[in-house]
Enzyme design. Structure first.
Site, PDB file in Angstrom:
ATOM      1  N   SER A  60       0.775  -1.116   0.022  1.00  0.00           N
ATOM      2  CA  SER A  60       0.135   0.047  -0.004  1.00  0.00           C
ATOM      3  C   SER A  60       0.788   1.254  -0.099  1.00  0.00           C
ATOM      4  CB  SER A  60      -0.818   0.102   1.139  1.00  0.00           C
ATOM      5  OG  SER A  60      -2.045  -0.981   0.852  1.00  0.00           O
ATOM      6  N   SER A  83     -10.075   1.350   2.479  1.00  0.00           N
ATOM      7  CA  SER A  83     -10.408   0.597   1.551  1.00  0.00           C
ATOM      8  C   SER A  83      -9.554   0.776   0.277  1.00  0.00           C
ATOM      9  CB  SER A  83     -11.992   0.999   1.092  1.00  0.00           C
ATOM     10  OG  SER A  83     -12.399   0.264   0.133  1.00  0.00           O
ATOM     11  N   ASN A  84      -9.093  -0.379  -0.133  1.00  0.00           N
ATOM     12  CA  ASN A  84      -8.465  -0.496  -1.271  1.00  0.00           C
ATOM     13  C   ASN A  84      -9.054   0.184  -2.626  1.00  0.00           C
ATOM     14  OD1 ASN A  84      -5.696  -1.567  -0.436  1.00  0.00           O
ATOM     15  ND2 ASN A  84      -6.974  -3.202   0.364  1.00  0.00           N
ATOM     16  N   GLY A  88       2.744  -0.959   3.849  1.00  0.00           N
ATOM     17  CA  GLY A  88       2.229  -1.734   2.795  1.00  0.00           C
ATOM     18  C   GLY A  88       2.511  -3.159   3.209  1.00  0.00           C
TER      19      GLY A  88
END
Length: 370
Positions: free
Chosen positions: A87, A181-182, A325
């Site tokens: 991320s 939220s991805n 991430g």
């Protein structure tokens, strides 16, 4: 990311080895607080390997390793090896969007339908009610697609990822609260492609990677499951006491704009340092990026989320700015300060418990507060 992945498919099962700690620095590194933090991640948290890069106020960089880079061969951890940064990719995408804002091609408070008309629709979901700012700040209410991928290990297109999310109802009304939220960054990536007419990977490469001199950072091409340069192997286990599986090679397309990039700790430091120094964004857009809302539920006490950028209070005072991430096989945390310090730490197993996550964050804090 926390996709439910049964990714032991085709992976080599390994015995539960306890790798020894090892430093890639001088003999005195054993007394170094950063080295000790990495040793703890290996010894106490069971990480196969840990690696870090730390830059001080004067621009001096030190790199560290602990553990074993490949449990099958007992190869050492490559110094500053490449890892999947998950991320942290979101910060790169947010920078591209904000560059386009600075160029007058996107407005943060325009709705999604301005750029992707009719695409974002579902139960309680309407792209006419969600702004670009809400995507970047994780306040849109879009459901998180990675909660619903299951164990279907294959290549995904960005539209497939979005469609997976849109089969589920909104988590809340846009702007009502904050929740990670991805899916927000899948939509942001699609907006970048629509506005520029170019693939997201090429825009990230042109606008950030080349501009900031990130020589070991890249967006894997479709079908590329490998990691190009020297790297520690990444591992996965199905249960806390289960065997480790080598999951280094995996199709990363399910991460796309939310988590597909590969990089090194030193390149991450260079990226966040360039960002805070104003070398990637005009002052107005950097100020918007640093406008934050509370995000403690995901990023810990005192954490706040800007536009793809996380601020966390440091135990020695002040703030660090960065991200983190999580990707099968790897977990990373990065932070940088306004006075030029930067630190990134990676481990070679995706973390699933809160204690290990906090230990990883403390390792970054230790490096920044040396």
């Amino acid at each position: 990311m926390s996709a439910a992945v049964a990714l032991a498919i085709g992976a080599m099962t390994l015995g539960a080895l306890t790798p020894p700690a090892s430093a890639a620095t001088s003999a005195s590194a054993g007394r170094d607080a950063v080295q000790q933090a990495l040793n703890t991640l290996v010894r106490d948290d069971g990480m196969p390997a840990a690696l870090a890069s730390v830059k001080d106020r004067n621009g001096h960089t030190r790199t560290y390793t602990a553990g074993v880079g490949d449990l099958a061969t007992h190869a050492p951890v490559p110094v500053d090896g490449q890892v999947r940064i998950g991320s942290n990719t979101k910060t790169f995408v947010a920078v591209v969007v904000l560059q386009l804002v600075g160029e007058g091609k996107i407005a943060l408070d325009d709705d999604v339908d301005t750029y992707l008309p009719g695409l974002v629709r579902g139960k309680g979901i309407d792209g006419r009610r969600i702004t670009v700012r809400q995507l970047l700040q994780q306040t849109s209410g879009l459901p998180n697609y990675t909660n619903y991928l299951g164990d279907d290990v294959r290549y995904y297109t960005p539209r497939e990822l979005l469609a997976t999310a849109l089969r589920h109802p909104a988590d809340f009304d846009p702007g009502e609260k904050w929740a990670y939220s991805n899916t927000n960054y899948i939509v942001a990536g699609l907006i970048v492609q629509k506005i520029t007419g170019r693939p997201l990977a090429k825009e990230i490469d042109r606008r950030i990677i080349k501009r900031a001199g990130l020589r070991h950072t890249y967006f894997p091409a479709p079908g590329d499951a490998s990691i190009r340069e020297p790297h520690p192997h990444g591992y996965y286990r199905e249960s806390a006491d289960g065997p480790l599986h080598d999951i280094t090679e995996i199709d990363p397309s399910w991460g796309w704009a939310a988590g597909q990039l590969i990089s090194t700790d030193s390149d991450l430091n260079r990226f966040f340092g360039a960002l805070l120094a104003g070398r990637l964004l005009p002052p107005a857009q950097l100020a918007q990026m640093r406008s934050t809302v509370p995000a403690e539920a995901t990023f810990g006490p005192g954490a706040r989320y800007g536009l793809g950028l996380v601020s966390r209070p440091l135990p020695c005072g002040g703030l660090s700015w960065g991200h983190g991430g999580s990707f099968p096989g790897y977990e990373t945390r990065s932070g940088a300060t306004d006075d030029g310090r930067a630190a990134s730490v990676a481990v070679t197993m995706q973390l699933t418990d809160e204690a290990s996550r906090r230990n990883l964050e403390r390792a970054v804090d230790t490096a920044l507060c040396r």
